[in-house]
Design a protein around this motif. Structure first.
Motif, mmCIF file in Angstrom:
data_model
loop_
_atom_site.group_PDB
_atom_site.id
_atom_site.type_symbol
_atom_site.label_atom_id
_atom_site.label_comp_id
_atom_site.label_asym_id
_atom_site.label_seq_id
_atom_site.Cartn_x
_atom_site.Cartn_y
_atom_site.Cartn_z
ATOM 1 N N GLN A 173 0.845 -1.183 0.000
ATOM 2 C CA GLN A 173 0.000 0.000 0.000
ATOM 3 C C GLN A 173 0.890 1.246 0.000
ATOM 4 O O GLN A 173 1.730 1.413 0.877
ATOM 5 C CB GLN A 173 -0.912 -0.009 1.228
ATOM 6 C CG GLN A 173 -1.816 -1.237 1.284
ATOM 7 C CD GLN A 173 -2.619 -1.332 2.573
ATOM 8 O OE1 GLN A 173 -2.446 -0.539 3.483
ATOM 9 N NE2 GLN A 173 -3.507 -2.297 2.639
ATOM 10 N N LEU A 174 0.688 2.123 -0.979
ATOM 11 C CA LEU A 174 1.546 3.306 -1.148
ATOM 12 C C LEU A 174 0.843 4.604 -0.787
ATOM 13 O O LEU A 174 1.500 5.594 -0.477
ATOM 14 C CB LEU A 174 2.048 3.381 -2.599
ATOM 15 C CG LEU A 174 2.871 2.179 -3.082
ATOM 16 C CD1 LEU A 174 3.231 2.336 -4.550
ATOM 17 C CD2 LEU A 174 4.127 2.023 -2.247
ATOM 18 N N LYS A 220 0.718 5.032 -6.970
ATOM 19 C CA LYS A 220 1.144 6.099 -6.080
ATOM 20 C C LYS A 220 0.199 7.293 -6.091
ATOM 21 O O LYS A 220 0.259 8.144 -5.202
ATOM 22 C CB LYS A 220 2.559 6.562 -6.447
ATOM 23 C CG LYS A 220 3.631 5.505 -6.213
ATOM 24 C CD LYS A 220 5.012 6.050 -6.538
ATOM 25 C CE LYS A 220 6.085 5.011 -6.270
ATOM 26 N NZ LYS A 220 7.447 5.525 -6.582
ATOM 27 N N VAL A 221 -0.657 7.372 -7.110
ATOM 28 C CA VAL A 221 -1.598 8.487 -7.216
ATOM 29 C C VAL A 221 -3.005 7.945 -7.407
ATOM 30 O O VAL A 221 -3.203 6.873 -7.979
ATOM 31 C CB VAL A 221 -1.235 9.424 -8.388
ATOM 32 C CG1 VAL A 221 0.091 10.107 -8.121
ATOM 33 C CG2 VAL A 221 -1.190 8.662 -9.704
ATOM 34 N N PRO A 228 -4.292 -0.883 -8.797
ATOM 35 C CA PRO A 228 -3.176 -1.710 -8.310
ATOM 36 C C PRO A 228 -2.780 -2.753 -9.353
ATOM 37 O O PRO A 228 -3.612 -3.239 -10.115
ATOM 38 C CB PRO A 228 -3.757 -2.378 -7.055
ATOM 39 C CG PRO A 228 -4.865 -1.474 -6.618
ATOM 40 C CD PRO A 228 -5.446 -0.919 -7.869
ATOM 41 N N GLN A 229 -1.512 -3.092 -9.352
ATOM 42 C CA GLN A 229 -0.981 -4.078 -10.291
ATOM 43 C C GLN A 229 -0.787 -5.398 -9.559
ATOM 44 O O GLN A 229 -0.077 -5.467 -8.562
ATOM 45 C CB GLN A 229 0.350 -3.595 -10.869
ATOM 46 C CG GLN A 229 0.993 -4.550 -11.852
ATOM 47 C CD GLN A 229 2.236 -3.944 -12.481
ATOM 48 O OE1 GLN A 229 2.154 -3.041 -13.315
ATOM 49 N NE2 GLN A 229 3.393 -4.419 -12.059
ATOM 50 N N ASN A 230 -1.460 -6.460 -10.059
ATOM 51 C CA ASN A 230 -1.371 -7.786 -9.452
ATOM 52 C C ASN A 230 -0.444 -8.665 -10.280
ATOM 53 O O ASN A 230 -0.662 -8.846 -11.478
ATOM 54 C CB ASN A 230 -2.746 -8.447 -9.378
ATOM 55 C CG ASN A 230 -3.760 -7.606 -8.623
ATOM 56 O OD1 ASN A 230 -3.438 -7.016 -7.594
ATOM 57 N ND2 ASN A 230 -4.989 -7.558 -9.120
ATOM 58 N N THR A 231 0.583 -9.213 -9.656
ATOM 59 C CA THR A 231 1.512 -10.103 -10.333
ATOM 60 C C THR A 231 1.326 -11.517 -9.789
ATOM 61 O O THR A 231 1.520 -11.769 -8.590
ATOM 62 C CB THR A 231 2.968 -9.656 -10.124
ATOM 63 O OG1 THR A 231 3.126 -8.316 -10.599
ATOM 64 C CG2 THR A 231 3.918 -10.569 -10.887
#
Length: 259
Positions: A173-174, A220-221, A228-231
């Motif tokens: 979480q950013l 971040k924004v 969100p990016q899920n890998t």
């Protein structure tokens, strides 16, 4: 000795009461019916404390409606019980009295239990344990304290055996506080719901597929289209605004011939 206390804690345990019957204790009748709840705990996980709710028709609570009309609803009493390890095994158990006794004649309403991470250091020193892997079982017509509008309730006529697959999900979480949280991803929401009024034995056997970890990194924004990016464990990446897909994780694992 209080039967619920004897089985679950081994010492005197007081319970807080909300509603009209404050500062009461449960007093289950000797030899009364009980529900046995067992959790088979996978490595690196721990059995969570069980949150138990009792309700009483005799000790009702007066409420006020939006139009200032008054009505009554069943009183409620809640407590937390720590399931006990059975010998040196991976089985943890607690026994709950159906009839809580006392002048209110408390009746078992629902229980929330499950598993969580006991240790997250293998994911990194900054990773903390998050939610997931929870079960809520209802024994009466009332809804539980925690309720998802999107998760269906499964109705069961007798005893209940729950065997479910789970996967580790590390979410970075950013925005706001920067932290890494280890979730447990299962089918559906954080909790799975069951209504089992006649169950006297509940068995939960979660299966954690620890080698199939999905990693997420928030944007971040905050802006439209920024997700969100899920890998996933196979290297594939999604950024569609959804949490990691349980079905996709299952497909990745099963494609490798694992059961």
């Amino acid at each position: 000795m209080n039967m619920l206390v004897r089985h679950a804690m081994g010492s005197l345990l007081l319970f807080s009461v909300s509603g009209c019957a404050q500062n009461q204790t449960l007093s289950p009748p000797p030899g009364g019916e009980e529900v046995s709840i067992t959790v088979k705990v996978p490595p690196n996980l721990a059995a969570e404390p069980m949150r138990v709710m009792y309700r009483s028709e005799k000790c009702s609570i007066k409420r006020s409606g939006a139009d200032w009309s008054s009505y009554e609803e069943d009183g409620y009493l809640s407590t937390t019980i720590q399931p006990q390890q059975q010998g040196q095994s991976d089985i943890y158990e607690a026994k709950l009295a159906i009839n809580g006794g006392s002048r209110c004649q408390w009746q078992l309403s629902n229980v929330t239990f499950g598993v969580t991470y006991a240790n997250t250091t293998h994911f990194g020193d900054t990773v903390r344990a998050g939610p997931g892997g929870g079960i809520i079982v209802m024994f009466d017509q009332h809804l539980p304290q925690q309720r998802s509008a999107f998760e269906p309730t499964r109705k069961v006529s007798g005893d209940l055996l729950i065997r479910k697959d789970y996967y580790p999900w590390i979410n970075e979480q950013l925005i706001g506080k920067h932290e890494n949280v280890a979730w447990i991803v299962g089918e559906g929401e954080i909790y799975s719901y069951y209504r089992a009024p006649n169950a006297r034995k509940l068995t939960f056997e979660p299966v954690l597929h620890a080698d199939y970890v999905v990693y997420s990194v928030e944007s971040k924004v905050q802006k439209v289209g920024s997700y969100p990016q899920n890998t996933y464990p196979d290297g594939s990446v999604t950024a569609d605004g959804n949490k990691p897909s349980f079905k996709k994780l299952q497909a990745i694992r099963l494609s490798k011939g694992n059961k």
